[in-house]
Motif scaffolding. Structure first.
Motif, short mmCIF file in Angstrom:
data_model
loop_
_atom_site.label_atom_id
_atom_site.label_comp_id
_atom_site.label_asym_id
_atom_site.label_seq_id
_atom_site.Cartn_x
_atom_site.Cartn_y
_atom_site.Cartn_z
N GLY A 156 0.78 -1.23 0.00
CA GLY A 156 0.00 0.00 0.00
C GLY A 156 0.81 1.27 0.00
N GLN A 157 2.13 1.18 0.14
CA GLN A 157 2.96 2.38 0.14
C GLN A 157 2.97 3.02 -1.25
OE1 GLN A 157 4.31 3.82 2.80
NE2 GLN A 157 3.54 2.20 4.13
N ARG A 158 3.07 4.33 -1.28
CA ARG A 158 3.09 5.07 -2.55
C ARG A 158 4.46 5.70 -2.78
NH1 ARG A 158 -2.18 5.99 -4.48
NH2 ARG A 158 -3.81 5.45 -2.97
N PHE A 159 4.87 5.74 -4.03
CA PHE A 159 6.14 6.37 -4.39
C PHE A 159 6.01 6.97 -5.78
CE2 PHE A 159 6.33 1.97 -5.83
CZ PHE A 159 6.85 2.07 -7.11
N THR A 160 6.90 7.87 -6.10
CA THR A 160 6.92 8.53 -7.40
C THR A 160 8.24 8.25 -8.09
OG1 THR A 160 5.53 10.29 -6.52
CG2 THR A 160 6.63 10.72 -8.60
N ILE B 265 17.53 3.19 -10.80
CA ILE B 265 16.70 4.38 -10.82
C ILE B 265 16.54 4.91 -9.40
CG2 ILE B 265 15.38 3.77 -12.89
CD1 ILE B 265 13.23 2.65 -11.11
N GLU B 266 16.13 6.16 -9.28
CA GLU B 266 15.85 6.73 -7.98
C GLU B 266 14.35 6.84 -7.78
OE1 GLU B 266 17.72 10.58 -7.96
OE2 GLU B 266 15.88 11.56 -8.60
N VAL B 267 13.94 6.68 -6.54
CA VAL B 267 12.52 6.67 -6.20
C VAL B 267 12.29 7.65 -5.05
CG1 VAL B 267 10.67 5.29 -5.17
CG2 VAL B 267 12.06 4.32 -6.99
N ARG B 268 11.17 8.35 -5.12
CA ARG B 268 10.81 9.25 -4.03
C ARG B 268 9.56 8.73 -3.34
NH1 ARG B 268 10.04 15.85 -4.16
NH2 ARG B 268 9.32 16.07 -2.00
N GLY B 269 9.69 8.46 -2.04
CA GLY B 269 8.55 7.98 -1.27
C GLY B 269 7.60 9.12 -0.94
N GLN B 270 6.41 8.74 -0.52
CA GLN B 270 5.40 9.72 -0.15
C GLN B 270 5.86 10.48 1.09
OE1 GLN B 270 1.64 8.03 0.94
NE2 GLN B 270 0.48 9.83 0.31
N GLY C 57 5.34 10.18 -19.70
CA GLY C 57 6.59 10.81 -20.08
C GLY C 57 7.21 11.63 -18.97
N GLY C 58 6.81 11.44 -17.73
CA GLY C 58 7.37 12.18 -16.61
C GLY C 58 7.17 11.41 -15.33
N PRO C 59 7.44 12.05 -14.18
CA PRO C 59 7.23 11.37 -12.89
C PRO C 59 5.78 10.92 -12.73
CG PRO C 59 8.49 13.39 -12.62
CD PRO C 59 7.97 13.40 -14.02
N MET C 60 5.62 9.72 -12.20
CA MET C 60 4.29 9.17 -11.99
C MET C 60 4.23 8.49 -10.63
SD MET C 60 2.13 6.51 -14.37
CE MET C 60 2.25 7.67 -15.73
N GLU C 61 3.08 8.54 -10.01
CA GLU C 61 2.93 7.90 -8.71
C GLU C 61 2.46 6.47 -8.88
OE1 GLU C 61 1.41 9.77 -4.85
OE2 GLU C 61 -0.31 8.62 -5.54
N TYR C 62 3.03 5.58 -8.07
CA TYR C 62 2.68 4.17 -8.06
C TYR C 62 2.30 3.76 -6.64
CZ TYR C 62 4.68 3.67 -12.73
OH TYR C 62 4.95 3.79 -14.07
N ARG C 63 1.46 2.75 -6.56
CA ARG C 63 1.06 2.18 -5.28
C ARG C 63 1.47 0.71 -5.24
NH1 ARG C 63 -3.01 -0.76 -2.84
NH2 ARG C 63 -3.65 -0.06 -0.74
N THR D 278 5.94 -5.04 -6.86
CA THR D 278 5.01 -4.89 -7.97
C THR D 278 4.05 -3.77 -7.60
OG1 THR D 278 5.12 -7.24 -8.56
CG2 THR D 278 3.23 -5.98 -9.39
N ALA D 279 3.98 -2.75 -8.45
CA ALA D 279 3.16 -1.58 -8.15
C ALA D 279 2.36 -1.17 -9.37
CB ALA D 279 4.04 -0.42 -7.68
N ARG D 280 1.23 -0.50 -9.11
CA ARG D 280 0.36 -0.02 -10.18
C ARG D 280 0.40 1.50 -10.22
NH1 ARG D 280 -3.28 -2.23 -13.42
NH2 ARG D 280 -3.10 -4.21 -12.30
#
Length: 246
Positions: free
Chosen positions: A78-82, A94-99, A166-172, A184-186
């Protein structure tokens, strides 16, 4: 009379031995009840992560005392990241930014703060590259007893990024493979991504937690600031855009 006295002494020794043996056993798990109002929050940085036993060693950035805790795999659920995958290729770091200001619960103390058993993580730190500070400006000294209040859960578009192709997107996070450390995230557009997480990337990661008086086996909650991206924390395994909604 002597026989009675001897039997009484033997019973005392047996009782003491049982009490000593039981003291080495961790108390039953106590679920963390969230960040309680008025609890003293301390600033920590991750020293090491044991990817097999899921034990994290962390150090108080002010006192330098350490403690260890277990982080169950479901903590990722359930955690979200961008992340920006517009130019990413399979196997590419790659780098990931958490909520921002998110709480993570169901963590369990394995070695209390300041105990000798918590120093084991320092051994695993040797030879590993130091990671940048993900939570505050360099040189800034944290206060000894800060008063932090967690923010309410944020909406998907409330983290400063837009979910555009084509840019940053949020995944859950929908699932997590604890053996291979694959998430695995959507995405907010319906796409699915699989990322292989590098546990060593979290060395130096900072968080806040009220663990000063907690014992082994007690549950607690941390506050993850995520003010900066976590560099090279994952590699892209799969990006499936067949389910993208237009």
């Amino acid at each position: 009379m002597r026989r009675t006295t001897s039997m009484f002494a033997a019973a005392l020794v047996l009782t003491a031995s049982l009490a000593l043996a039981q003291s080495d056993e961790p108390p039953p798990y106590q679920r963390g009840g969230g960040l309680q109002e008025g609890a003293q929050m301390l600033d920590f940085e991750v020293v090491s992560v044991d990817p097999r036993q899921w034990i994290v060693s962390a150090r108080d950035v002010e006192s330098r005392d350490e403690f260890q805790f277990r982080m169950p795999p479901q903590s990722f659920q359930g955690q979200r990241f961008t992340v920006d995958l517009s130019a990413a290729r399979a196997g590419q770091p790659i780098e990931v930014r958490g909520q921002s200001n998110v709480t993570i619960d169901e963590l369990v103390v394995d070695a209390p703060l300041g105990t000798s058993g918590a120093g084991a993580g320092a051994e695993g730190e040797k030879g590993r590259p130091r990671r940048p500070d993900y939570s505050r400006d360099p040189g800034r000294r944290p206060p000894s007893a800060p008063d932090y209040a967690p923010r309410p859960p944020r909406a998907p578009s409330d983290d400063g990024f837009k979910a555009e192709r084509g840019g940053p997107m949020e995944y859950r996070v929908e699932s997590f493979d604890p053996q291979g450390w694959v998430v695995t995230a959507r995405g907010s557009d319906g796409s699915t991504v699989k990322l292989k997480v590098d546990p060593d990337a979290f060395v130096g990661y900072r968080f806040r937690a009220p663990v000063r008086n907690l014992r082994r086996g007690q549950g607690f909650t941390i506050l993850a600031l995520n003010q900066r991206p976590i560099e090279n924390c994952c590699t892209l395994v799969l990006l499936d855009t067949s389910t993208v909604t237009h």
